[in-house]
Structures are given as C-alpha cells and as structure tokens.
Design a protein around this motif. Structure first.
Motif, PDB file in Angstrom:
ATOM      1  N   ALA A  74       0.828  -1.203   0.000  1.00 28.95           N
ATOM      2  CA  ALA A  74       0.000   0.000   0.000  1.00 28.95           C
ATOM      3  C   ALA A  74       0.862   1.253   0.000  1.00 28.95           C
ATOM      4  O   ALA A  74       0.530   2.253  -0.655  1.00 28.95           O
ATOM      5  CB  ALA A  74      -0.926  -0.008   1.218  1.00 28.95           C
ATOM      6  N   PHE A  75       1.984   1.213   0.717  1.00 28.77           N
ATOM      7  CA  PHE A  75       2.876   2.375   0.736  1.00 28.77           C
ATOM      8  C   PHE A  75       3.475   2.628  -0.640  1.00 28.77           C
ATOM      9  O   PHE A  75       3.540   3.767  -1.111  1.00 28.77           O
ATOM     10  CB  PHE A  75       3.991   2.164   1.763  1.00 28.77           C
ATOM     11  N   VAL A  76       3.914   1.562  -1.307  1.00 29.39           N
ATOM     12  CA  VAL A  76       4.449   1.708  -2.663  1.00 29.39           C
ATOM     13  C   VAL A  76       3.364   2.239  -3.599  1.00 29.39           C
ATOM     14  O   VAL A  76       3.615   3.123  -4.431  1.00 29.39           O
ATOM     15  CB  VAL A  76       5.004   0.365  -3.172  1.00 29.39           C
ATOM     16  N   ALA A  77       2.157   1.709  -3.480  1.00 31.85           N
ATOM     17  CA  ALA A  77       1.056   2.165  -4.336  1.00 31.85           C
ATOM     18  C   ALA A  77       0.762   3.647  -4.125  1.00 31.85           C
ATOM     19  O   ALA A  77       0.485   4.378  -5.077  1.00 31.85           O
ATOM     20  CB  ALA A  77      -0.190   1.327  -4.061  1.00 31.85           C
ATOM     21  N   SER A  78       0.837   4.095  -2.880  1.00 32.69           N
ATOM     22  CA  SER A  78       0.579   5.511  -2.609  1.00 32.69           C
ATOM     23  C   SER A  78       1.647   6.407  -3.224  1.00 32.69           C
ATOM     24  O   SER A  78       1.357   7.553  -3.604  1.00 32.69           O
ATOM     25  CB  SER A  78       0.501   5.745  -1.096  1.00 32.69           C
ATOM     26  N   LEU A  79       2.869   5.904  -3.351  1.00 30.00           N
ATOM     27  CA  LEU A  79       3.916   6.681  -4.011  1.00 30.00           C
ATOM     28  C   LEU A  79       3.573   6.914  -5.480  1.00 30.00           C
ATOM     29  O   LEU A  79       3.805   8.007  -6.016  1.00 30.00           O
ATOM     30  CB  LEU A  79       5.261   5.968  -3.896  1.00 30.00           C
ATOM     31  N   PHE A  80       3.036   5.911  -6.129  1.00 34.68           N
ATOM     32  CA  PHE A  80       2.648   6.081  -7.533  1.00 34.68           C
ATOM     33  C   PHE A  80       1.455   7.025  -7.653  1.00 34.68           C
ATOM     34  O   PHE A  80       1.353   7.781  -8.624  1.00 34.68           O
ATOM     35  CB  PHE A  80       2.316   4.728  -8.156  1.00 34.68           C
ATOM     36  N   ALA A  81       0.543   6.991  -6.687  1.00 35.31           N
ATOM     37  CA  ALA A  81      -0.589   7.917  -6.724  1.00 35.31           C
ATOM     38  C   ALA A  81      -0.118   9.356  -6.549  1.00 35.31           C
ATOM     39  O   ALA A  81      -0.719  10.297  -7.093  1.00 35.31           O
ATOM     40  CB  ALA A  81      -1.590   7.560  -5.637  1.00 35.31           C
ATOM     41  N   ALA A  82       0.980   9.540  -5.805  1.00 38.94           N
ATOM     42  CA  ALA A  82       1.487  10.890  -5.546  1.00 38.94           C
ATOM     43  C   ALA A  82       2.134  11.521  -6.768  1.00 38.94           C
ATOM     44  O   ALA A  82       2.393  12.734  -6.764  1.00 38.94           O
ATOM     45  CB  ALA A  82       2.492  10.854  -4.399  1.00 38.94           C
ATOM     46  N   THR A  83       2.407  10.741  -7.806  1.00 39.49           N
ATOM     47  CA  THR A  83       3.069  11.303  -8.993  1.00 39.49           C
ATOM     48  C   THR A  83       2.229  12.382  -9.652  1.00 39.49           C
ATOM     49  O   THR A  83       2.770  13.317 -10.242  1.00 39.49           O
ATOM     50  CB  THR A  83       3.372  10.190 -10.001  1.00 39.49           C
ATOM     51  N   ALA A  84       0.908  12.273  -9.559  1.00 34.54           N
ATOM     52  CA  ALA A  84       0.056  13.298 -10.174  1.00 34.54           C
ATOM     53  C   ALA A  84       0.252  14.641  -9.486  1.00 34.54           C
ATOM     54  O   ALA A  84       0.230  15.700 -10.129  1.00 34.54           O
ATOM     55  CB  ALA A  84      -1.404  12.870 -10.099  1.00 34.54           C
TER      56      ALA A  84
END
Length: 304
Positions: free
Chosen positions: A97-107
């Motif tokens: 989930a932490f890794v996934a949130s990093l990708f969401a933060a790219t926007a």
C-alpha cells in the motif's frame, strides 16, 4: 448435491495455501515496480518536476521496493505456517500500500503546466500497478483491492478535484475513466480469484476425503483383524471342550459345529464338512449305507 462445509482446520490450510501462492507470485514485483518508477521519474523530470523532489520520490520508492524484496526473502527464510501466514500477509499488504501511494502521488508531483500526455501516463502506470496487484496475486483478492485503494482511487479523486477547480473536461474524463476501470477490473479480478480459490478448496476437499477414506479403511482392517482374532479364539475354545456345540439357520443347515460334534456325526475332526448340511441329510446317508435295516440311525437315537 450440497457440499459439506469445511471444518476450521481445512479452512486454515486453504488460507495458508492461498497466502503461499500469493508470496510465490509476488517475488518479482519489487524489481518491476522500481523499474516502472524510474521510467516515470524520467518522464516527470522532462515535464519540469523539481529535481530534489524527484530524488526524494525515487529514494522513497527504492527503499520501499527494497523493503518488499527483503521482506519476501525473510518470509522464505522463516517459512509460512498457519500461525504466522496471516500476519505476514497483512505486513506485505501494508508495504504494498505504501508503494502504491507513491505512484498515486506522482500526479501531485507534476507541475501545473504538465502536458496531458503526462497525466495519461500517470493514469496508465497506476492502472498497471493495480492490475499487477490483482492478477499476479489472484489468490489474494484483498491485496489487489488495497493496492487499488491507495493508488488508483485517490488518483481518481485528484482528477475530479482538478476538474472542479479548473472546469477542464480532460480531468473529468480521466476521473470517470479511472473509476469505471476500477469497477470493471475489480469485478473481473474477483471472479478470477473466486475461480482459483474454488480450485484450491476442491483440492482440499479431495485431500480430506482421501484422508477420511484411508482412515476408514485402516479402521476396517483393524476391525476385521480383531473379528478374526475373536473368531479364532472362539473356535479354539469350542474345539477343546468335550460337549457338542453347533448352530443352525432357520432351515436347519449347520452354520457352525465344534470338533466334538463333527467327530460324532461324521467321524472326522473336520469342522467345515457339516457346514451347509442338515442333520436329516446325515440320517438319510446312514440309512442308505444299511438298506437292510430301516431303523438304522433313527431320529430317536440321536438328538440333532
């Protein structure tokens, strides 16, 4: 025919098998995630994102992917058991989930003047991350759902927020596309997961049936051996008493005789010879051997 519900032990074994399959399928994910992140970092840099911000983002991604990899090695070293499997699975979901949130933060890391292509790439990579979370770990649907909640779902909200802020239909289309994709893909992933889990349950049911059958066969062999032992003991006791012992069926045929009875009626110690015959058959046989004396071996001379 309704299937019998599985007992608690069977359910625990099924859960363990699902988690083992999850960790086996997730081995290559950390490397793939970091490679995808490095590629996207270069795209964000070309779009004008701050260098220091990107370095921090890449460093966090590297540390989190390394943590995923090392955690997987740790699980391989200690092994999965019914006691620790669920806890290790929860920890793995938290790291994912932490890794996934990093990708969401790219926007959010993209500059205000970023091109539409860059936002499309953000959506595409988030979709890829979620798809890998669902399909590479089909035995653990909840893992994919967690990845979706921490990556694509907040990204959808961000696109809708940008639409409400700027009234630009492009972000509305991205938000709607992301939401529809999540619904459709989650439903398909759930069906696939249920199918795979159903196969695991079927294998477990077959295993339980085979174990029960072997246990029944073993109990039957023990019972038969015990019955044979008791029958042999009864035979020895009956053959070593001087009294004549016999048993008949309803039609008068001998079912069992002891040695004393056999020696008396047949003149032989063979206790199997009278079985199936009647006393009358011996009387007739004796009379035929003395045709000149019709009273020979009369019913009044021998109690049957």
């Amino acid at each position: 025919m309704l299937e019998q519900p599985l007992d608690k032990a069977s359910k625990e074994r099924i859960r363990l098998a699902r988690i083992r399959a999850f960790f086996d399928n997730a081995k290559g994910n950390p490397v793939a995630l970091f490679v995808a992140g490095a590629f996207f970092a270069s795209l964000m840099y070309d779009e004008g994102s701050g260098r220091n911000t990107l370095l921090i983002w890449v460093a966090l991604l590297f540390v989190s992917c390394a943590a995923l990899y090392l955690f997987g090695r740790h699980v391989e070293r200690i092994g999965l058991t019914e006691k620790n499997a669920f806890e290790l699975f929860i920890l793995r979901c938290i790291l994912g989930a932490f890794v996934a949130s990093l990708f969401a933060a790219t926007a959010v890391l993209l500059p205000e003047n970023a091109s539409r292509t860059a936002y499309c790439f953000v959506l595409l990579i988030a979709m890829t991350v979620v798809a890998s979370g669902y399909l590479f770990c089909v035995t653990a649907f909840w893992h994919g759902l967690v990845i979706n909640v921490f990556s694509l779902f907040p990204l959808s909200l961000y696109f809708l927020y940008r639409f409400l802020e700027q009234y630009e239909r492009f972000f509305l289309l991205l938000g709607i596309a992301a939401i529809l994709w999540q619904i459709v893909f989650a439903l398909r992933a759930f069906r696939v997961s249920q199918s795979v889990v159903g196969e695991i349950e079927a294998q477990e049911r077959l295993s339980v049936e085979m174990l029960e059958r072997r246990a029944t066969e073993q109990a039957l062999r023990v019972s038969e051996a015990r019955a044979q032992e008791l029958a042999s003991m009864l035979r020895r006791v009956c053959d070593n008493v001087p009294d004549m012992i016999r048993a008949k069926d309803l039609e008068g045929r001998y079912l069992f005789v002891n040695r004393a009875f056999s020696e008396c009626i047949t003149g032989s110690p063979d206790t199997e010879a009278p079985v199936g015959r009647t006393f009358e058959s011996y009387v007739e046989e004796a009379r035929r051997s003395h045709p000149d004396d019709p009273q020979w071996y009369s019913l009044g001379e021998f109690s049957h």
